[in-house]
Structure formats: C-alpha cells, structure tokens
Design an enzyme around this catalytic site. Structure first.
Site, PDB file in Angstrom:
ATOM      1  N   LYS A 185       0.890  -1.037   0.028  1.00  0.00           N
ATOM      2  CA  LYS A 185       0.029  -0.005   0.127  1.00  0.00           C
ATOM      3  C   LYS A 185       1.014   1.176  -0.060  1.00  0.00           C
ATOM      4  O   LYS A 185       1.401   1.627   1.054  1.00  0.00           O
ATOM      5  CB  LYS A 185      -1.054   0.197   1.374  1.00  0.00           C
ATOM      6  CG  LYS A 185      -2.286   1.042   1.045  1.00  0.00           C
ATOM      7  CD  LYS A 185      -2.441   1.740   2.380  1.00  0.00           C
ATOM      8  CE  LYS A 185      -1.752   2.804   3.003  1.00  0.00           C
ATOM      9  NZ  LYS A 185      -1.618   3.928   2.093  1.00  0.00           N
ATOM     10  N   GLU A 261      10.617   1.067   9.865  1.00  0.00           N
ATOM     11  CA  GLU A 261      11.743   2.184   9.510  1.00  0.00           C
ATOM     12  C   GLU A 261      11.003   3.482   9.670  1.00  0.00           C
ATOM     13  O   GLU A 261      10.144   3.997   9.133  1.00  0.00           O
ATOM     14  CB  GLU A 261      11.967   2.048   8.198  1.00  0.00           C
ATOM     15  CG  GLU A 261      12.868   0.933   7.909  1.00  0.00           C
ATOM     16  CD  GLU A 261      14.058   0.542   8.742  1.00  0.00           C
ATOM     17  OE1 GLU A 261      14.541   1.612   9.174  1.00  0.00           O
ATOM     18  OE2 GLU A 261      14.688  -0.495   8.548  1.00  0.00           O
ATOM     19  N   CYS A 294      14.464  10.750   5.892  1.00  0.00           N
ATOM     20  CA  CYS A 294      14.518  10.350   7.345  1.00  0.00           C
ATOM     21  C   CYS A 294      16.058  10.542   7.826  1.00  0.00           C
ATOM     22  O   CYS A 294      16.194  10.725   8.929  1.00  0.00           O
ATOM     23  CB  CYS A 294      14.102   8.812   7.384  1.00  0.00           C
ATOM     24  SG  CYS A 294      14.680   7.635   6.567  1.00  0.00           S
ATOM     25  N   GLU A 395      10.922  15.771  14.564  1.00  0.00           N
ATOM     26  CA  GLU A 395      11.256  15.765  13.150  1.00  0.00           C
ATOM     27  C   GLU A 395      10.490  16.551  12.240  1.00  0.00           C
ATOM     28  O   GLU A 395       9.222  16.683  12.188  1.00  0.00           O
ATOM     29  CB  GLU A 395      11.043  14.237  12.497  1.00  0.00           C
ATOM     30  CG  GLU A 395      11.416  14.031  11.254  1.00  0.00           C
ATOM     31  CD  GLU A 395      11.291  12.457  10.613  1.00  0.00           C
ATOM     32  OE1 GLU A 395      10.043  12.294  11.013  1.00  0.00           O
ATOM     33  OE2 GLU A 395      12.163  12.023  10.247  1.00  0.00           O
TER      34      GLU A 395
END
Ligand code: NAD
Length: 496
Positions: A185, A261, A294, A395
């Site tokens: 997905k 992750e 990331c 983040e």
C-alpha cells in the site's frame, strides 16, 4: 535531463489483474511543484484491500512460490529487466508526483533502486536456506540439527511518499525474494510509483497471480487492514513514528512480526579540528529534496569556540543555495510533497521563532508562485538553538537546519544522543580515530565519519530507539522476511 511524457499505470494490481477500484472511484494525483492536477489513481477500497489479502494468503498457502528459489530468482530478474526498460518513465513519475529533483534521481530515487532489484533476484537463488549445525549429545545419544530458514508468510508493506520508488522496491524486492507473498500500500501522495510497478509485474514477469498485489488508496486507514488482519504474518512499514506506534498496536492482537523504519533527528557533529570554510557549506545539504529524508542530518553541532565563524559560513551557504523547479538540474531542493507538509514545516518554523531560536536565513513560505501554487519552503537556517527546543527534538521533514553549539566532545555526544530518535548521523573531522571514538558513542543505526557514506543495497539500514525496529536491505533485511526452523535428525543421517 529531458523527461518522457507521463504515461503511468493508474490501476491497482490484485490477483494478477490490473483493476479499477471496486466502486470505480479514483483520486487526484497533484504536482507539488505547480499545484496542477497530474491525473488520477484507482482509489482502492477496504473491500479491495481485503481481496488483496485473501489472494496473497491463497498464493502463499497453495503455490510453491515460497519453495522454488530458482523460479523466484528468475521472476525477479524479469522484474528487474522490466523496471530497467521503464526507468525513464519511472523517473518522470518520481519527479512529477514526489517533486524529486531530477539531479537526485540518479541516486536514491531511481537508478539505485532499479539496480537493487537485481540484488534481490540474485539473493533469492544464492542464499543458503538450510545449514547443518554441530551435533549435540542428549541422554547418551548424538543428535543432528538442521537450521532452516523459511518464508515468513504474507507480508503487508506500507510505504511513504518521500523516496517512493526506492521504498516500494525495498519492500517488495526482499519480501518476494525470501518467498513471501506481498500486499503493497503506497502513500496517497505518490500512487503511481507503485501502480506503475504493478503494470510491469503483470505484463513482464511470470510472477503468479496473487503473489504481489498493489492497492493505492486515498484513505490512510485502508493500510490498517494490513496491520490487523490475521491472514497477514509480517508488516513492514516505513513512515512516521506516530503511525509506526499505531501499526504496532494493531498488530499486537495477532502477534505479527512488525518491522518499522521510522523518523529521525540525526546530528552532524563538527569536531574542532576541521577547516570550517571547507566543511560547513555542505551543511546546506539538509535542504536536499526539501529536507524530506529520514536520515538527513538536521541538527548541526558546532564547537562553541568557533561558533561565530561557523554562523557566518553557514549563512553564506544557505543564502547561496539554489532551489526551485525539480526539473532544473541545478536545483537539489524541490517542493514539499503537499500543502499539508508545507504547512507542517511552516508551523515548525514559527514554533522555532516563538521558542527563541534565531532564524538567520529563510524562515517562511517561498516567494511568488513557488510558495503560493507550489509547495515550496525557503531554505531555513536556525542558530542559537537550545537542544530542548521543539525544533531540536521533533522531526520537521523540511529544509530546516538547527545549529547547536557545544563545549567539548563529551558535550557533543550528550546532545547528539538527547533524542527519542536514533537513525543516523555524521562526524566531521580530519582525525579519523577521534571521529571513530565519537561515532562509537552515538546511539544510531548508521553514522558517517569524515565524509564517508554508507548507503548501499547490502548495507543494513534502520534505527535505534523510536527510529524503528529491525533492519532494511542487505542479508539482514532479507532475513526479516524469513522464519527460523530447527529440525532435529539422527546424527548420522544424510541430508539432501
Ligand atoms: P505516515 O506515517 O503519515 O504515512 C506512511 C504510510 O502509512 C502511508 O502509506 C500512509 O497512508 C500509511 N498510513 C497512515 N496511517 C496508517 C495507519 N493507521 N495504518 C496503516 N497505514 C497507515 O508518514 P509520511 O508522512 O507519509 O512519511 C514521512 C515519515 O516517514 C517521516 O517521519 C520520515 O522520517 C519517515 N520515513 C522513514 C524512513 C526510514 O527508513 N526510517 C524512510 C522514509 C521516511
């Protein structure tokens, strides 16, 4: 670099058939560079996702996909060749739907991931699935042991939009190579990087129906079927830590293997022996792809003894940084992927100002059409950042660098480790041994010393702490999709 006209596959792939959504609905795919409509994607429904899970389960249980290593390797080789043939179309898709700078597509976005599929095709055949362990005595008898690795089952793979082609390949490559069947997905912002792979799978490979299914959907929660359905054995997810937590929760009742992750807030530590004029301009690379990576180092730690000198160099480098149209090879920074992400980044910038950091460069929406029609944010340099401020802890996923002064190496290590994340980082120094000593104290899954880089398909990648669980890529990443079985046999038995 001239891109071919867009000609993406827009349908989902379920049970070997390219198909529209069961209710016929589609959703818009927008160009984040201009705000214009690129086209439509099939808007997969919950029924579509349930059907994909059902056929993936059937393909795992009723075919010999998981057992025939050579056949899998052949199919993945066909997939590699099919992707290679479609490489320029895929490049065009990534640049248009993700806003990826064309100059970067030679690296993580397109050319590298295409070659990664070859690695997975080879590993499917060359991996040693069964090995003999040493004999052991038990109640006066010698016993033999076989250590066998078997495909873990049906995999639910969920990917984000920032490096979509790379991550789609990083999920389906090793899971299929290991003998699992898979339902992928993709993120709603970048559906075609997945659906176009579906077309290649359907038309160019002998991969049996149901072994790999691709269900794009505008509804994030369609993905929850993959983390909760009892027919799924493993969930592999790349995305935000918040969604990762939710996936763990949904997977808990059926005790799935969960492989995550997640986000990062990596530190780039500049030790006091470096030539700042030569090293610091590279810090503007935080803005690469709009900072939407990331593992990008978004906290720059500089020695307080050289802080003023550092600020001047950084200011000049951010002011000279070129950004804009991702199709212009001079730009390494394109747009944020959506207005939602643009607003999120702008909110963090405001928060940084409110909490007292000094915004030395940028600090807002890009001027004119770039910011109004497209999703651009100015390259932004914050100095005088306290390690506890929101912009130093959370983040941002935008072109924003936070500069934090430190006193000595111990202080730098303490600040770098003062994070819920533990994904990556780097140490700038001319003294490699000193850099290595510092690197060994940083709690992250990857770290670079003196400008060296680690990214490769055989490098295990992942995070400590809330940056994730497990490792992607390499043999270690492949083994995330295998179960371990021990078979005890008589010590003198011959094994074929
Ligand atoms: P996100 O978590 O919002 O979405 C990622 C994917 O999860 C999308 O496909 C989304 O539709 C799906 N999703 C959302 N809610 C879900 C739910 N409840 N159940 C199942 N699926 C769900 O992340 P994003 O904003 O698309 O991506 C940015 C994030 O990804 C950043 O935090 C970034 O650090 C992280 N990221 C990490 C890595 C890594 O390897 N560590 C790589 C790339 C991006």
């Amino acid at each position: 670099m001239a891109l071919p006209p867009l000609a993406p596959e827009t349908r989902n792939l379920i049970d070997g058939v390219l198909c529209d959504a069961s209710n016929g609905n589609t959703f818009d795919n927008l160009n984040p560079t201009t705000g214009e409509l690129l086209g439509q994607a099939a808007d997969g429904t919950k029924d579509d996702m349930l059907r994909a899970v059902e056929v993936a389960r059937r393909a795992f249980d009723e075919t010999d996909w998981s057992l025939d290593h050579d056949f899998r390797s052949k199919c993945l080789q066909q997939l590699y060749e099919g992707i290679l043939e479609q490489k320029e179309q895929l490049r065009s898709i990534v640049v248009h739907e993700a806003g990826a700078p064309v100059s970067l597509t030679g690296y993580m976005h397109v050319d590298d991931p295409v070659e990664h599929m070859k690695y997975w095709a080879d590993l499917a055949a060359s991996y040693e699935y069964e090995t003999r362990m040493s004999n052991i005595p038990f109640l006066g008898r010698e016993n033999g042991r076989l250590l066998r690795r078997e495909a873990a089952g049906v995999v639910g793979a969920i990917t984000p939009w920032n490096v979509p082609l790379y991550l789609n390949i990083a999920k389906i490559g090793p899971s299929l190579a290991a003998g699992c069947t898979t339902v992928l997905k993709p993120a709603p912002d970048t559906p075609w990087c997945a659906t176009h792979l579906g077309k290649i799978i359907a038309e160019k490979t002998d991969i049996p129906a149901g072994v790999v299914n691709i269900v794009a959907s505008s509804d994030h929660l369609t993905g929850e079927i993959l983390s909760s359905d009892p027919r799924i054995d493993v969930v592999t997810f790349t995305g935000s830590t918040a969604t990762g937590r939710r996936i763990m929760e949904c997977a808990a009742p059926t005790v799935k293997n969960v492989f995550l992750e997640l986000g990062g807030k990596s530190a780039n530590i500049v030790l006091d022996d470096v030539d700042l004029a030569a090293t610091l301009p590279m810090a503007a690379m935080t803005c690469v792809h709009g900072g939407q990576g990331c593992a990008i180092t978004t906290r720059l730690l500089v020695p307080r003894s050289r802080y003023d000198e550092a600020k001047e160099i950084l200011k000049a480098s951010f002011e000279g940084w070129s950004y804009g149209d991702p199709q212009d090879p001079a730009n390494l920074q394109g747009p944020q992927v959506s207005t939602r992400q643009q607003e999120r980044v702008l909110d963090y910038i405001e928060k940084g100002k409110e909490e007292g950091a000094t915004c030395l460069v940028g600090g807002g929406i890009a001027d004119g059409d770039l910011g109004e029609k497209g999703c651009f944010v100015k390259p932004t340099l914050f100095v005088d950042v306290d390690p506890e401020m929101t912009i130093a802890q959370e983040e941002i996923f935008g072109p924003v660098l936070c500069v934090i002064p430190y006193e000595d190496d111990d202080d730098a290590v303490r600040i770098a480790n003062n994070s819920v994340y533990g994904l990556s980082g780097s140490i700038q120094t001319n003294d490699v041994q000193r850099g290595l000593d510092v690197a060994r104290r940083i709690r992250t899954g990857t770290i670079s010393v003196a400008g060296a880089q680690w990214f490769n398909v055989d490098t295990p990648f992942g995070g400590y702490k809330q940056s994730g669980v497990g490792r992607e890529n390499g043999v270690m990443g492949f083994e995330e999709f295998l179960e371990t079985k021990i078979i005890a046999i008589p010590a003198d038995a011959e094994v074929k």
